[in-house]
Write a protein that holds these residues in place. Structure first.
Motif, PDB file in Angstrom:
ATOM      1  N   GLU A   1      28.626  39.288  43.297  1.00 34.98           N
ATOM      2  CA  GLU A   1      29.525  38.151  43.104  1.00 34.98           C
ATOM      3  C   GLU A   1      30.503  38.428  41.960  1.00 34.98           C
ATOM      4  N   VAL A   2      31.789  38.237  42.231  1.00 34.26           N
ATOM      5  CA  VAL A   2      32.816  38.494  41.224  1.00 34.26           C
ATOM      6  C   VAL A   2      33.580  37.232  40.839  1.00 34.26           C
ATOM      7  N   GLU A   3      33.458  36.181  41.652  1.00 34.11           N
ATOM      8  CA  GLU A   3      34.178  34.940  41.358  1.00 34.11           C
ATOM      9  C   GLU A   3      33.512  33.782  42.078  1.00 34.11           C
ATOM     10  N   SER A   4      33.490  32.613  41.427  1.00 30.92           N
ATOM     11  CA  SER A   4      32.992  31.405  42.086  1.00 30.92           C
ATOM     12  C   SER A   4      33.651  30.196  41.444  1.00 30.92           C
ATOM     13  N   THR A   5      33.766  29.128  42.195  1.00 31.50           N
ATOM     14  CA  THR A   5      34.393  27.916  41.682  1.00 31.50           C
ATOM     15  C   THR A   5      33.344  27.008  41.063  1.00 31.50           C
ATOM     16  N   THR A   6      33.811  25.967  40.412  1.00 32.84           N
ATOM     17  CA  THR A   6      32.912  24.967  39.825  1.00 32.84           C
ATOM     18  C   THR A   6      32.419  24.035  40.927  1.00 32.84           C
ATOM     19  N   ASP A   7      31.561  23.106  40.545  1.00 32.64           N
ATOM     20  CA  ASP A   7      31.027  22.149  41.512  1.00 32.64           C
ATOM     21  C   ASP A   7      32.118  21.284  42.132  1.00 32.64           C
ATOM     22  N   LYS A   8      33.182  21.056  41.369  1.00 33.79           N
ATOM     23  CA  LYS A   8      34.266  20.223  41.865  1.00 33.79           C
ATOM     24  C   LYS A   8      35.157  20.970  42.853  1.00 33.79           C
ATOM     25  N   GLY A   9      35.035  22.269  42.929  1.00 36.39           N
ATOM     26  CA  GLY A   9      35.884  23.049  43.819  1.00 36.39           C
ATOM     27  C   GLY A   9      37.294  23.182  43.277  1.00 36.39           C
ATOM     28  N   ILE A  10      38.158  23.748  44.098  1.00 39.26           N
ATOM     29  CA  ILE A  10      39.554  23.903  43.709  1.00 39.26           C
ATOM     30  C   ILE A  10      40.445  23.388  44.834  1.00 39.26           C
ATOM     31  N   ASP A  11      41.616  22.866  44.447  1.00 41.37           N
ATOM     32  CA  ASP A  11      42.598  22.379  45.412  1.00 41.37           C
ATOM     33  C   ASP A  11      43.593  23.487  45.721  1.00 41.37           C
ATOM     34  N   LEU A  12      43.838  23.744  46.995  1.00 42.38           N
ATOM     35  CA  LEU A  12      44.828  24.728  47.436  1.00 42.38           C
ATOM     36  C   LEU A  12      45.683  24.109  48.532  1.00 42.38           C
ATOM     37  N   VAL A  13      46.993  24.379  48.469  1.00 51.86           N
ATOM     38  CA  VAL A  13      47.885  23.965  49.545  1.00 51.86           C
ATOM     39  C   VAL A  13      48.078  25.170  50.454  1.00 51.86           C
ATOM     40  N   ILE A  14      47.699  25.040  51.703  1.00 57.10           N
ATOM     41  CA  ILE A  14      47.736  26.163  52.632  1.00 57.10           C
ATOM     42  C   ILE A  14      49.187  26.588  52.884  1.00 57.10           C
ATOM     43  N   GLY A  15      49.456  27.851  52.632  1.00 61.29           N
ATOM     44  CA  GLY A  15      50.797  28.387  52.863  1.00 61.29           C
ATOM     45  C   GLY A  15      51.671  28.449  51.639  1.00 61.29           C
ATOM     46  N   GLU A  16      51.196  27.933  50.499  1.00 62.38           N
ATOM     47  CA  GLU A  16      52.015  28.012  49.295  1.00 62.38           C
ATOM     48  C   GLU A  16      52.063  29.464  48.810  1.00 62.38           C
ATOM     49  N   PRO A  17      53.148  29.890  48.158  1.00 59.31           N
ATOM     50  CA  PRO A  17      53.283  31.280  47.714  1.00 59.31           C
ATOM     51  C   PRO A  17      52.322  31.609  46.575  1.00 59.31           C
ATOM     52  N   GLY A  18      52.114  32.920  46.370  1.00 58.78           N
ATOM     53  CA  GLY A  18      51.285  33.361  45.261  1.00 58.78           C
ATOM     54  C   GLY A  18      49.938  33.916  45.663  1.00 58.78           C
TER      55      GLY A  18
ATOM     56  N   ARG B   1      46.495  20.126  52.024  1.00 59.21           N
ATOM     57  CA  ARG B   1      45.790  20.470  50.793  1.00 59.21           C
ATOM     58  C   ARG B   1      44.294  20.406  51.069  1.00 59.21           C
ATOM     59  N   VAL B   2      43.625  21.517  50.772  1.00 55.08           N
ATOM     60  CA  VAL B   2      42.181  21.553  50.975  1.00 55.08           C
ATOM     61  C   VAL B   2      41.501  21.737  49.629  1.00 55.08           C
ATOM     62  N   ASN B   3      40.354  21.071  49.496  1.00 53.09           N
ATOM     63  CA  ASN B   3      39.508  21.305  48.341  1.00 53.09           C
ATOM     64  C   ASN B   3      38.334  22.143  48.818  1.00 53.09           C
ATOM     65  N   ILE B   4      38.172  23.327  48.190  1.00 54.56           N
ATOM     66  CA  ILE B   4      37.139  24.247  48.670  1.00 54.56           C
ATOM     67  C   ILE B   4      36.251  24.704  47.510  1.00 54.56           C
ATOM     68  N   SER B   5      35.023  25.010  47.863  1.00 49.33           N
ATOM     69  CA  SER B   5      34.117  25.721  46.955  1.00 49.33           C
ATOM     70  C   SER B   5      34.073  27.156  47.445  1.00 49.33           C
ATOM     71  N   LEU B   6      34.199  28.097  46.540  1.00 46.31           N
ATOM     72  CA  LEU B   6      34.397  29.488  46.953  1.00 46.31           C
ATOM     73  C   LEU B   6      33.481  30.423  46.188  1.00 46.31           C
ATOM     74  N   ILE B   7      32.960  31.417  46.902  1.00 44.74           N
ATOM     75  CA  ILE B   7      32.214  32.519  46.286  1.00 44.74           C
ATOM     76  C   ILE B   7      32.821  33.818  46.804  1.00 44.74           C
ATOM     77  N   ALA B   8      33.259  34.671  45.884  1.00 43.65           N
ATOM     78  CA  ALA B   8      33.852  35.956  46.262  1.00 43.65           C
ATOM     79  C   ALA B   8      32.935  37.084  45.815  1.00 43.65           C
ATOM     80  N   SER B   9      32.735  38.078  46.693  1.00 45.75           N
ATOM     81  CA  SER B   9      31.833  39.198  46.393  1.00 45.75           C
ATOM     82  C   SER B   9      32.486  40.519  46.774  1.00 45.75           C
ATOM     83  N   ILE B  10      32.166  41.552  45.983  1.00 44.59           N
ATOM     84  CA  ILE B  10      32.589  42.913  46.288  1.00 44.59           C
ATOM     85  C   ILE B  10      31.346  43.789  46.303  1.00 44.59           C
ATOM     86  N   ASP B  11      31.097  44.445  47.451  1.00 46.08           N
ATOM     87  CA  ASP B  11      29.909  45.289  47.613  1.00 46.08           C
ATOM     88  C   ASP B  11      28.626  44.512  47.316  1.00 46.08           C
ATOM     89  N   GLY B  12      28.607  43.241  47.748  1.00 46.62           N
ATOM     90  CA  GLY B  12      27.423  42.416  47.573  1.00 46.62           C
ATOM     91  C   GLY B  12      27.262  41.812  46.191  1.00 46.62           C
TER      92      GLY B  12
END
Length: 330
Positions: free
Chosen positions: A177-194, A164-175
């Motif tokens: 920004e379309v998505e970003s996480t909060t300061d706390k980041g998000i928890d993801l389990v590597i390999g989980e479906p979805g 399980r990783v906690n990450i801060s993420l910024i997603a961009s399309i054509d430069g």
């Protein structure tokens, strides 16, 4: 009340109904008297206006209400009297209510449910599946229960699958920004479906404090549609990495599943009983479905158009709701 029923086709019926006006006129007069008690007219105190004046202003409205109610009531009585099983809503035709003389006559055209005639079922065979719950099935279920109760502990190594990783993420399309996480980041389990498998693969090998950038090209048929065919740039900062810790199957684990004395063998026995009940339930459902399919295959029947239309409307509504939930315009 006079009723005649005409058979138009196998399922269509035409019913002609005549309702005497005399009782209805009494209802109209009674209703007008009620209105006269509260109706306000210029030059008259409330409740003192002549009935003729009340009838002039409210007569047509009251007559339509009484006659419409009479149509509804008489149709229901006629259907019950003739033991008809109406499918859908009837089509009611009548002359203007104001033209009625002695009787209120109308024609109702509607469909009825068909009489089901069963075919020859003598050669139909229904097989009842058999399945025994084995110890391996119990262990497999127990393994699922163990994984459902996983916990995580921080590690200093690089991340790997199932961490399980906690990450801060910024997603961009054509430069942009379309998505970003909060300061706390998000928890993801590597390999989980979805998620896209490629996204999780990019998360493997990251350590706490590290930042990584990568791109993912989403397929044209990707869901949600907003990302379909798009190239998305990601900047990911790893805040923490934690490894899974599976609970030990012991007395505490058994107690957590409701076994008061913590006996592991008792827990397994209860799991087996639960699995056997679920198997019996599924076998019963499968046999029921097989019987239904056999009945349908051996029985010829005509489905009312009203029933088909209602089912089509229901499916269209469900489809529209599903598309809206996916962010698509139905």
């Amino acid at each position: 009340m006079a009723v005649s029923v005409e058979t138009i086709s196998n399922l269509e019926r035409r019913m002609t109904i005549k309702v005497p006006l005399a009782p209805l006129e009494g209802q109209i007069k009674q209703r007008l008297n009620q209105i006269s008690r509260t109706a306000k007219f210029s030059g008259f105190r409330p409740g003192k206006a002549p009935l003729g004046l009340v009838n002039q202003h409210y007569g047509d409205q009251v007559r339509d209400e009484v006659y419409s109610k009479a149509v509804e009531t008489s149709f229901g009585e006629a259907v019950e009297e003739n033991k008809l099983r109406v499918a859908g809503y009837p089509n009611i035709e009548h002359k203007p209510f104001g033209e009625a003389a002695q009787d209120l006559e109308y024609i109702a055209t509607f469909e009825v449910f068909p009489e089901i005639q069963l075919g020859d079922l003598s050669k139909v065979k229904i097989e009842k599946p058999t399945l025994e719950v084995s110890d391996a099935d119990v262990e497999k279920t127990l393994d699922v229960l163990v994984k459902q109760r996983v916990s995580y502990e921080p590690v200093k190594r690089a991340s790997k699958k199932r961490d399980r990783v906690n990450i801060s993420l910024i997603a961009s399309i054509d430069g942009k920004e379309v998505e970003s996480t909060t300061d706390k980041g998000i928890d993801l389990v590597i390999g989980e479906p979805g998620r896209m498998a490629q996204f999780d693969e990019e998360l493997i090998g990251g350590k706490a404090g590290a930042t990584k950038t990568f791109e993912i090209v989403y397929p044209e048929d990707h869901n949600p549609a907003q990302l379909a065919g798009k190239t998305v740039s990601y900047q990911v900062t790893f805040n923490s990495v934690s490894q899974p810790v599976l609970p030990t199957v012991d007395a505490d684990f058994a107690k957590n599943l409701g076994v008061d004395d913590g006996n592991v063998e008792t827990m397994k026995a209860e799991i087996k009983v639960s699995l056997e009940q679920e198997v019996a339930k599924r076998i019963k459902a499968r046999v029921k479905e097989s019987v239904f399919n056999a009945l349908v295959a051996e029985t010829e029947t005509e489905v009312p158009k009203a029933v088909l239309s209602a089912e089509i409307s229901r499916l269209m509504q469900i489809t529209a709701q599903n598309l809206q939930q996916r962010g698509m315009d139905p």
